[in-house]
Scaffold this motif. Structure first.
Motif, PDB file in Angstrom:
ATOM      1  N   UNK A 198      36.656   8.626 -22.955  1.00  0.00           N
ATOM      2  CA  UNK A 198      36.756   7.683 -24.074  1.00  0.00           C
ATOM      3  C   UNK A 198      35.480   6.867 -24.224  1.00  0.00           C
ATOM      4  N   UNK A 199      35.305   6.345 -25.418  1.00  0.00           N
ATOM      5  CA  UNK A 199      34.163   5.472 -25.692  1.00  0.00           C
ATOM      6  C   UNK A 199      34.229   4.243 -24.789  1.00  0.00           C
ATOM      7  N   UNK A 208      32.199   0.894 -20.343  1.00  0.00           N
ATOM      8  CA  UNK A 208      32.356   0.344 -18.984  1.00  0.00           C
ATOM      9  C   UNK A 208      31.203   0.775 -18.086  1.00  0.00           C
ATOM     10  N   UNK A 209      30.838   2.041 -18.163  1.00  0.00           N
ATOM     11  CA  UNK A 209      29.738   2.546 -17.333  1.00  0.00           C
ATOM     12  C   UNK A 209      28.399   1.926 -17.735  1.00  0.00           C
ATOM     13  N   UNK A 227      23.603   1.508 -28.794  1.00  0.00           N
ATOM     14  CA  UNK A 227      23.592   1.549 -30.261  1.00  0.00           C
ATOM     15  C   UNK A 227      24.817   2.309 -30.789  1.00  0.00           C
ATOM     16  N   UNK A 228      25.181   3.415 -30.127  1.00  0.00           N
ATOM     17  CA  UNK A 228      26.369   4.176 -30.525  1.00  0.00           C
ATOM     18  C   UNK A 228      27.631   3.347 -30.355  1.00  0.00           C
ATOM     19  N   UNK A 269      32.265   0.277 -32.549  1.00  0.00           N
ATOM     20  CA  UNK A 269      33.047  -0.948 -32.642  1.00  0.00           C
ATOM     21  C   UNK A 269      33.018  -1.491 -34.072  1.00  0.00           C
ATOM     22  N   UNK A 270      31.871  -1.431 -34.696  1.00  0.00           N
ATOM     23  CA  UNK A 270      31.728  -1.922 -36.067  1.00  0.00           C
ATOM     24  C   UNK A 270      32.630  -1.151 -37.022  1.00  0.00           C
ATOM     25  N   UNK A 271      32.763   0.146 -36.787  1.00  0.00           N
ATOM     26  CA  UNK A 271      33.559   0.995 -37.675  1.00  0.00           C
ATOM     27  C   UNK A 271      35.058   0.889 -37.437  1.00  0.00           C
TER      28      UNK A 271
END
Length: 122
Positions: free
Chosen positions: A69-70, A75-76, A113-114, A119-121
């Protein structure tokens, strides 16, 4: 054997902040990032044309599987204090360099950046 200048030039052309570094056997040996360049070359007044990528790259970068998951990726990134992380998945030489420890291939790169875009989307 590539000099840092060529790596930075390629990052600029591709509009990315990092590159996977691989050896002649298509095995990942590390990553080079804009931060590596700034901290280890530019801030020391060194010439990017006189330094090799292998001298400044991040060896054994933190990686995660592309299927995770994103949030696991976030977290990493936060936990390890890094901004770029290779994504691993199954495949062949054509899919990307081999990550020797896992036996998987580098199939992409996750960056802070990804995460921000994700999160923005939401």
């Amino acid at each position: 054997t590539d000099d840092v200048y060529e790596a930075i030039k390629l990052m600029s052309i591709k509009d990315v902040g990092s590159l996977v570094v691989k050896n002649n056997e298509n095995v990942m040996t590390g990553i080079i990032t804009e931060h590596d360049y700034l901290a280890k070359v530019a801030m020391k007044g060194a010439s990017a044309k006189d330094m090799k990528v292998s001298e400044i790259m991040t060896k054994d970068p933190v990686c995660t599987e592309a299927s995770k998951s994103v949030l696991k990726g976030l977290e990493l990134l936060i936990g390890q204090g890094c901004r770029h992380m290779p994504l691993l998945g199954p495949g062949t030489d054509a899919d990307g360099p081999l990550h020797k420890e896992s036996g998987l291939r580098v199939v992409g790169m996750l960056s802070s950046k990804h995460i921000i875009r994700y999160v923005y989307d939401l």
